[in-house]
Write a protein that holds these residues in place. Structure first.
Motif, PDB file in Angstrom:
ATOM      1  N   ARG A 183       0.625  -1.208   0.013  1.00 38.41           N
ATOM      2  CA  ARG A 183       0.121   0.124   0.017  1.00 38.41           C
ATOM      3  C   ARG A 183       0.824   1.139  -0.185  1.00 38.41           C
ATOM      4  NH1 ARG A 183      -5.283  -1.122   0.267  1.00 38.41           N
ATOM      5  NH2 ARG A 183      -5.830  -3.051   0.968  1.00 38.41           N
ATOM      6  N   GLU A 187      -2.631   6.176  -5.301  1.00 39.61           N
ATOM      7  CA  GLU A 187      -3.725   6.242  -4.070  1.00 39.61           C
ATOM      8  C   GLU A 187      -5.295   5.455  -4.236  1.00 39.61           C
ATOM      9  OE1 GLU A 187      -3.192  10.345  -2.904  1.00 39.61           O
ATOM     10  OE2 GLU A 187      -1.318  10.077  -1.937  1.00 39.61           O
ATOM     11  N   GLN A 188      -5.775   6.109  -5.204  1.00 43.89           N
ATOM     12  CA  GLN A 188      -7.034   5.822  -5.696  1.00 43.89           C
ATOM     13  C   GLN A 188      -7.062   4.295  -5.854  1.00 43.89           C
ATOM     14  OE1 GLN A 188      -9.956   7.471  -5.004  1.00 43.89           O
ATOM     15  NE2 GLN A 188      -8.488   8.733  -3.939  1.00 43.89           N
ATOM     16  N   LEU A 213      -5.283   2.048  -4.529  1.00 46.45           N
ATOM     17  CA  LEU A 213      -5.126   1.221  -3.607  1.00 46.45           C
ATOM     18  C   LEU A 213      -6.321   1.264  -2.571  1.00 46.45           C
ATOM     19  CD1 LEU A 213      -1.529   1.957  -2.868  1.00 46.45           C
ATOM     20  CD2 LEU A 213      -2.257  -0.116  -3.942  1.00 46.45           C
ATOM     21  N   LEU A 214      -7.053   2.193  -2.671  1.00 46.00           N
ATOM     22  CA  LEU A 214      -8.382   2.357  -1.851  1.00 46.00           C
ATOM     23  C   LEU A 214      -9.298   1.179  -2.507  1.00 46.00           C
ATOM     24  CD1 LEU A 214      -8.880   6.144  -1.577  1.00 46.00           C
ATOM     25  CD2 LEU A 214      -8.247   4.389   0.322  1.00 46.00           C
ATOM     26  N   HIS A 215      -9.268   0.896  -3.795  1.00 44.23           N
ATOM     27  CA  HIS A 215     -10.375   0.045  -4.363  1.00 44.23           C
ATOM     28  C   HIS A 215      -9.871  -1.081  -4.739  1.00 44.23           C
ATOM     29  CE1 HIS A 215     -12.795   3.615  -4.062  1.00 44.23           C
ATOM     30  NE2 HIS A 215     -12.001   4.308  -4.502  1.00 44.23           N
TER      31      HIS A 215
END
Length: 123
Positions: free
Chosen positions: A25, A59-60, A62-64
């Motif tokens: 992450r 970042e996005q 890794l969020l999803h």
């Protein structure tokens, strides 16, 4: 502050390091594998330009994303001289091939300069 992350010393290192950093992450570390002016063809149908914008996309992602990412077997690297190469893998998620143009920097580190992570025929 010194960056202690492993650097890509071969074109093939980039895919392995990307997967390792994604699984940790580490969006900043993922973006560090790109040249400051790199182009990422993601989200599909668009172009994300520059390391900072690529970091935001990571970042996005890794969020999803469902982790862990599974390393994909590389296809043979195609080199142009000593400092440019084309790397690719077949996707494990059936989104098509993944293709990157990579460049060796003056310090010997390889970075992605163009990345098309999803490329189905006919798109």
């Amino acid at each position: 502050m010194t960056d202690i992350r492993e650097r890509a010393t071969t074109p093939e290192d980039l895919t392995r390091l990307f997967v390792e950093r994604a699984n940790a992450r580490d969006a900043e570390g993922m973006a560090a594998l790109y040249a400051p002016d790199a182009v990422l063809a993601f989200p599909p149908g668009s172009a994300t330009v520059g390391r900072e914008a690529i970091r935001a996309v990571c970042e996005q992602l890794l969020l999803h994303a469902e982790l862990p990412f599974v390393p994909e077997p590389p296809l043979p690297t195609v080199r142009y001289g000593a400092d440019l190469a084309l790397t690719s893998t077949r996707s494990a998620d059936d989104t098509g091939g993944r293709v990157q143009v990579v460049r060796r920097e003056p310090d010997g580190t390889w970075l992605r300069i163009i990345d098309r992570p999803e490329s189905k025929a006919g798109r």
